[in-house]
Design a protein around this motif. Structure first.
Motif, PDB file in Angstrom:
ATOM      1  N   LEU A 149       0.824  -1.213   0.000  1.00 31.11           N
ATOM      2  CA  LEU A 149       0.000   0.000   0.000  1.00 31.11           C
ATOM      3  C   LEU A 149       0.857   1.262   0.000  1.00 31.11           C
ATOM      4  O   LEU A 149       0.452   2.288  -0.537  1.00 31.11           O
ATOM      5  CB  LEU A 149      -0.940  -0.003   1.211  1.00 31.11           C
ATOM      6  CG  LEU A 149      -2.087  -1.001   1.141  1.00 31.11           C
ATOM      7  CD1 LEU A 149      -2.920  -0.949   2.417  1.00 31.11           C
ATOM      8  CD2 LEU A 149      -2.955  -0.734  -0.069  1.00 31.11           C
ATOM      9  N   VAL A 152       1.631   1.804  -3.594  1.00 28.42           N
ATOM     10  CA  VAL A 152       0.427   2.253  -4.298  1.00 28.42           C
ATOM     11  C   VAL A 152       0.149   3.732  -4.030  1.00 28.42           C
ATOM     12  O   VAL A 152      -0.324   4.454  -4.909  1.00 28.42           O
ATOM     13  CB  VAL A 152      -0.790   1.382  -3.894  1.00 28.42           C
ATOM     14  CG1 VAL A 152      -2.095   1.979  -4.365  1.00 28.42           C
ATOM     15  CG2 VAL A 152      -0.633  -0.016  -4.439  1.00 28.42           C
ATOM     16  N   SER A 153       0.479   4.216  -2.847  1.00 33.06           N
ATOM     17  CA  SER A 153       0.169   5.605  -2.492  1.00 33.06           C
ATOM     18  C   SER A 153       0.905   6.609  -3.367  1.00 33.06           C
ATOM     19  O   SER A 153       0.470   7.751  -3.496  1.00 33.06           O
ATOM     20  CB  SER A 153       0.491   5.866  -1.017  1.00 33.06           C
ATOM     21  OG  SER A 153       1.877   5.893  -0.797  1.00 33.06           O
ATOM     22  N   ILE A 170      -5.337   8.578  -7.396  1.00 35.80           N
ATOM     23  CA  ILE A 170      -6.205   7.439  -7.125  1.00 35.80           C
ATOM     24  C   ILE A 170      -5.494   6.440  -6.215  1.00 35.80           C
ATOM     25  O   ILE A 170      -6.131   5.778  -5.395  1.00 35.80           O
ATOM     26  CB  ILE A 170      -6.709   6.776  -8.439  1.00 35.80           C
ATOM     27  CG1 ILE A 170      -7.839   5.798  -8.163  1.00 35.80           C
ATOM     28  CG2 ILE A 170      -5.589   6.098  -9.171  1.00 35.80           C
ATOM     29  CD1 ILE A 170      -9.134   6.454  -7.811  1.00 35.80           C
ATOM     30  N   GLY A 171      -4.171   6.359  -6.318  1.00 33.13           N
ATOM     31  CA  GLY A 171      -3.398   5.486  -5.443  1.00 33.13           C
ATOM     32  C   GLY A 171      -3.482   5.914  -3.989  1.00 33.13           C
ATOM     33  O   GLY A 171      -3.541   5.071  -3.090  1.00 33.13           O
ATOM     34  N   ILE A 178      -6.019   7.469  -2.606  1.00 30.67           N
ATOM     35  CA  ILE A 178      -7.365   7.135  -2.135  1.00 30.67           C
ATOM     36  C   ILE A 178      -7.461   5.638  -1.824  1.00 30.67           C
ATOM     37  O   ILE A 178      -7.983   5.246  -0.777  1.00 30.67           O
ATOM     38  CB  ILE A 178      -8.420   7.554  -3.186  1.00 30.67           C
ATOM     39  CG1 ILE A 178      -8.422   9.084  -3.323  1.00 30.67           C
ATOM     40  CG2 ILE A 178      -9.803   7.042  -2.821  1.00 30.67           C
ATOM     41  CD1 ILE A 178      -9.186   9.603  -4.513  1.00 30.67           C
ATOM     42  N   ILE A 179      -6.944   4.820  -2.715  1.00 26.75           N
ATOM     43  CA  ILE A 179      -6.983   3.368  -2.505  1.00 26.75           C
ATOM     44  C   ILE A 179      -6.199   2.991  -1.251  1.00 26.75           C
ATOM     45  O   ILE A 179      -6.698   2.255  -0.393  1.00 26.75           O
ATOM     46  CB  ILE A 179      -6.436   2.623  -3.744  1.00 26.75           C
ATOM     47  CG1 ILE A 179      -7.392   2.791  -4.923  1.00 26.75           C
ATOM     48  CG2 ILE A 179      -6.195   1.146  -3.445  1.00 26.75           C
ATOM     49  CD1 ILE A 179      -6.813   2.340  -6.245  1.00 26.75           C
ATOM     50  N   ALA A 180      -4.971   3.503  -1.138  1.00 28.02           N
ATOM     51  CA  ALA A 180      -4.131   3.160   0.008  1.00 28.02           C
ATOM     52  C   ALA A 180      -4.730   3.679   1.314  1.00 28.02           C
ATOM     53  O   ALA A 180      -4.666   3.004   2.342  1.00 28.02           O
ATOM     54  CB  ALA A 180      -2.726   3.719  -0.183  1.00 28.02           C
ATOM     55  N   TYR A 181      -5.333   4.853   1.273  1.00 25.08           N
ATOM     56  CA  TYR A 181      -5.927   5.425   2.484  1.00 25.08           C
ATOM     57  C   TYR A 181      -7.064   4.543   3.010  1.00 25.08           C
ATOM     58  O   TYR A 181      -7.099   4.204   4.187  1.00 25.08           O
ATOM     59  CB  TYR A 181      -6.432   6.836   2.209  1.00 25.08           C
ATOM     60  CG  TYR A 181      -7.123   7.462   3.385  1.00 25.08           C
ATOM     61  CD1 TYR A 181      -6.402   7.997   4.430  1.00 25.08           C
ATOM     62  CD2 TYR A 181      -8.517   7.496   3.469  1.00 25.08           C
ATOM     63  CE1 TYR A 181      -7.030   8.559   5.529  1.00 25.08           C
ATOM     64  CE2 TYR A 181      -9.157   8.054   4.553  1.00 25.08           C
ATOM     65  CZ  TYR A 181      -8.410   8.590   5.581  1.00 25.08           C
ATOM     66  OH  TYR A 181      -9.037   9.134   6.662  1.00 25.08           O
ATOM     67  N   PHE A 182      -7.981   4.185   2.134  1.00 23.61           N
ATOM     68  CA  PHE A 182      -9.135   3.407   2.586  1.00 23.61           C
ATOM     69  C   PHE A 182      -8.778   1.960   2.935  1.00 23.61           C
ATOM     70  O   PHE A 182      -9.357   1.385   3.847  1.00 23.61           O
ATOM     71  CB  PHE A 182     -10.268   3.467   1.559  1.00 23.61           C
ATOM     72  CG  PHE A 182     -10.987   4.785   1.587  1.00 23.61           C
ATOM     73  CD1 PHE A 182     -11.755   5.149   2.677  1.00 23.61           C
ATOM     74  CD2 PHE A 182     -10.864   5.676   0.537  1.00 23.61           C
ATOM     75  CE1 PHE A 182     -12.402   6.368   2.725  1.00 23.61           C
ATOM     76  CE2 PHE A 182     -11.509   6.904   0.565  1.00 23.61           C
ATOM     77  CZ  PHE A 182     -12.277   7.249   1.667  1.00 23.61           C
ATOM     78  N   LEU A 183      -7.825   1.381   2.225  1.00 26.75           N
ATOM     79  CA  LEU A 183      -7.413   0.019   2.567  1.00 26.75           C
ATOM     80  C   LEU A 183      -6.589  -0.015   3.853  1.00 26.75           C
ATOM     81  O   LEU A 183      -6.550  -1.032   4.535  1.00 26.75           O
ATOM     82  CB  LEU A 183      -6.628  -0.609   1.423  1.00 26.75           C
ATOM     83  CG  LEU A 183      -7.441  -0.951   0.173  1.00 26.75           C
ATOM     84  CD1 LEU A 183      -6.539  -1.536  -0.899  1.00 26.75           C
ATOM     85  CD2 LEU A 183      -8.567  -1.918   0.506  1.00 26.75           C
ATOM     86  N   ASN A 184      -5.942   1.099   4.188  1.00 29.14           N
ATOM     87  CA  ASN A 184      -5.141   1.150   5.418  1.00 29.14           C
ATOM     88  C   ASN A 184      -5.971   1.562   6.630  1.00 29.14           C
ATOM     89  O   ASN A 184      -5.503   1.460   7.759  1.00 29.14           O
ATOM     90  CB  ASN A 184      -3.960   2.103   5.255  1.00 29.14           C
ATOM     91  CG  ASN A 184      -2.963   1.984   6.374  1.00 29.14           C
ATOM     92  OD1 ASN A 184      -2.583   0.883   6.750  1.00 29.14           O
ATOM     93  ND2 ASN A 184      -2.552   3.105   6.916  1.00 29.14           N
TER      94      ASN A 184
END
Length: 110
Positions: free
Chosen positions: A12, A15-16, A21-22, A24-30
């Motif tokens: 993650l 990905v950040s 968009i990376g 956002i993805i890393a924030y919500f998955l973390n």
């Protein structure tokens, strides 16, 4: 930060750095995991992207290829530096503003 945190959060963290968009993805998955390594790189990446867009707005007013290419080169080096640190499993701040990013976005990942 333990080696287990780094191992679990490395994906993650990488990905950040890959576009907005990376982040956002890393924030919500973390959010569920609260991995400190991922949170560290999220703060660095958010700071870099915000500075890129804010300063990009200012630099866009210049009609000089030297200024704009210097701007893009500078941020490209900073993003690559952060990405390589994430890949290598290091929690090193980006030069110049990295420490400020950690302070400004300290509520992310806590």
């Amino acid at each position: 930060m333990t080696q287990q945190d780094i191992k679990e959060g490395k994906g993650l963290a990488i990905v950040s750095y890959l576009a907005l968009i990376g982040i956002i993805i890393a924030y919500f998955l973390n959010n569920d995991k609260n991995n400190p390594f991922t949170a560290f790189h999220l703060r660095q990446s958010i700071g870099l992207w915000l500075m890129f867009h804010l300063l990009g707005f200012v630099v866009s007013g210049f009609d000089n290829w030297g200024v704009t290419s210097g701007f893009y080169l500078f941020f490209c080096v900073l993003f690559i530096y952060g990405l390589i640190n994430a890949i290598m499993g290091k929690a090193q701040t980006v030069p110049i503003l990295g420490e400020l990013f950690q302070k400004w976005f300290s509520n992310i990942g806590r």
